[in-house]
Design an enzyme around this catalytic site. Structure first.
Site, PDB file in Angstrom:
ATOM      1  N   CYS A   1       0.812  -1.230   0.000  1.00 27.52           N
ATOM      2  CA  CYS A   1       0.000   0.000   0.000  1.00 27.52           C
ATOM      3  C   CYS A   1       0.840   1.273   0.000  1.00 27.52           C
ATOM      4  O   CYS A   1       0.410   2.304  -0.504  1.00 27.52           O
ATOM      5  CB  CYS A   1      -0.945   0.001   1.194  1.00 27.52           C
ATOM      6  SG  CYS A   1      -2.019  -1.435   1.200  1.00 27.52           S
TER       7      CYS A   1
ATOM      8  N   HIS B 246      -3.638   7.013   1.256  1.00 24.07           N
ATOM      9  CA  HIS B 246      -3.850   5.727   0.590  1.00 24.07           C
ATOM     10  C   HIS B 246      -5.271   5.279   0.906  1.00 24.07           C
ATOM     11  O   HIS B 246      -5.711   5.337   2.059  1.00 24.07           O
ATOM     12  CB  HIS B 246      -2.828   4.702   1.100  1.00 24.07           C
ATOM     13  CG  HIS B 246      -3.280   3.293   0.897  1.00 24.07           C
ATOM     14  ND1 HIS B 246      -3.652   2.822  -0.340  1.00 24.07           N
ATOM     15  CD2 HIS B 246      -3.457   2.264   1.766  1.00 24.07           C
ATOM     16  CE1 HIS B 246      -4.039   1.560  -0.214  1.00 24.07           C
ATOM     17  NE2 HIS B 246      -3.930   1.200   1.047  1.00 24.07           N
TER      18      HIS B 246
ATOM     19  N   ASN C 181      -9.955  -0.500  -2.706  1.00 22.41           N
ATOM     20  CA  ASN C 181      -8.557  -0.286  -2.330  1.00 22.41           C
ATOM     21  C   ASN C 181      -7.681  -0.812  -3.475  1.00 22.41           C
ATOM     22  O   ASN C 181      -7.644  -2.011  -3.724  1.00 22.41           O
ATOM     23  CB  ASN C 181      -8.294  -1.051  -1.025  1.00 22.41           C
ATOM     24  CG  ASN C 181      -6.857  -0.958  -0.539  1.00 22.41           C
ATOM     25  OD1 ASN C 181      -5.937  -0.751  -1.323  1.00 22.41           O
ATOM     26  ND2 ASN C 181      -6.664  -1.142   0.743  1.00 22.41           N
TER      27      ASN C 181
END
Ligand code: ACO
Length: 350
Positions: free
Chosen positions: A114, A277, A307
């Site tokens: 991430c 993020h 995501n």
């Protein structure tokens, strides 16, 4: 010494929209559960065979390169961040170099999940600042839809992720220029590496993972890289202890954002836009609350894309810029947290 600046930015998401209700075909879940816990309404899934992590990266890169006013042949270094590469090896950087017919330049893959894009940006920033390269392509791209468990067994993870890509071209700016990257901040703590991880294929010994993760279902098959048993036991899919991730993320996100601001003598009120993020809308809201930021100081688009891991920061940055929410001179903070754990921030003046 130079400063580096984003000279062009682009994004690509596949056209195939998958709503929460679409997932009901595969698993026992609900739109309500997903929206309440994650904020996600829909995500994009790449075409099963025609689109890969690299091809999506290429689409985003084409736009970033064009907006920078250069051609693919001008790029002198590639940094490609992904956790879902086309191949276990070689990395996506060289595949993109080939696909875009670039010169025989260096290509580096970053595996920081991430926080991959912010790490990749930081690496590129160092090369620009020292004068080593003049046009670095930084890409974050993921094709998660290929590697998730879409049965009820894997629902705590598979409902969260989506596919897509973002890219920027980094170029040198005069050191006295007000715009550009002000600083980057990288961190890691490997103590909990196994609580958000994909163990296989890998060179670990299974018993070791079993010790680290209480409910890891090892079948004592030793040090095998990949086996039928691993697949039968769904050990080829990612593992996540979501609550532990949540607890760490809501501490480290604010910490690394404040670190960036403090190093530059700035405050949260100076921030035009935080691009976190897109891990989970609840995490972003928690961070916003903790830092006392207004709604218009934080950009979220996880509702539409899920995501997208290494792609989420450049996609969100690109969208925020395209929609006029970021303008010249604005202070922007990119921040990420993820598997490893690793976390990072980059503060820049647009
Ligand atoms: N649909 C319906 N029910 C589900 C689903 C689903 N998709 N997934 C899990 N459940 C059920 C579980 O089976 C469990 O049921 P039970 O109580 O009958 O056993 C119940 O919901 C609670 O399960 P938990 O796994 O404890 O779910 P939790 O409340 O922790 O929510 C979530 C999961 C959303 C992942 C949460 O832990 C979270 O927000 N974690 C943060 C981590 C995160 O967002 N990671 C994103 C990727 S990592 C990153 O980008 C940094």
């Amino acid at each position: 010494m130079f400063k580096s600046k984003i000279a062009g930015i682009g994004m690509y998401v596949p056209s195939n929209v998958v709503t929460n209700n679409d997932l009901l075909k595969y698993m026992d879940t609900s739109d309500e559960w997903i929206q309440e816990r994650t904020g996600i309404k829909e995500r994009r899934f790449a075409h099963r065979t025609d689109e890969t992590t690299t091809t999506m990266g290429v689409e985003a890169a084409k736009i970033a390169i064009e907006r920078a006013g250069i051609t693919p042949q001008d790029i002198d270094f590639i940094v490609f961040a992904t956790l879902s590469p086309d191949y276990y090896f070689p990395g996506c950087g060289v595949l993109l170099q080939r696909a875009m017919k670039m010169k025989e330049i260096g290509a580096l893959d970053v595996r920081n999940q991430c926080s991959g894009f912010v790490y990749a940006l930081s690496v590129a920033d160092q090369f620009i600042k020292t004068g080593m390269y003049k046009n670095i392509l930084v890409v974050g791209a993921e094709k998660h839809s290929f590697g998730l468990d879409f049965t009820t067994r894997g629902r705590n993870i598979s409902v969260i992720f989506g596919d897509g890509a973002g890219a920027v071209v980094l170029q040198p700016a005069d050191i006295s220029s007000s715009s550009g990257i002000l600083s980057t901040h990288l961190h890691s703590d490997g103590e909990a590496a196994e609580i958000l991880a994909m163990y296989n294929p890998g060179t670990h010994a299974n018993h070791w993972v079993k010790e680290k993760v209480a409910d890891f279902n090892s079948n004592e098959i030793g040090d095998m890289f990949m086996s039928h048993e691993m697949i039968d036991n769904a050990q080829n899919f990612p593992f996540m202890d979501g609550q532990s991730v949540f607890k760490k993320a809501v501490v480290k996100f604010p910490e690394v954002i404040m670190e960036a601001l403090q190093q530059n003598g700035l405050q949260t009120s100076d921030l035009k836009m935080l691009i976190p993020h897109q891990a989970n809308l609840r995490i972003a809201q928690f961070v916003q609350q903790k830092l006392k930021l207004n709604d218009d100081q934080v950009y979220n688009n996880i509702q539409k894309y899920g995501n997208t891991t290494a792609a989420s920061v450049p996609i969100a940055l690109c969208e925020a810029w395209e929609s006029g929410k970021i303008k010249e001179g604005d202070l922007v903070c990119l921040a990420a947290f993820g598997s490893g754990f690793t976390w990072a921030s980059a503060l820049l003046r647009w």
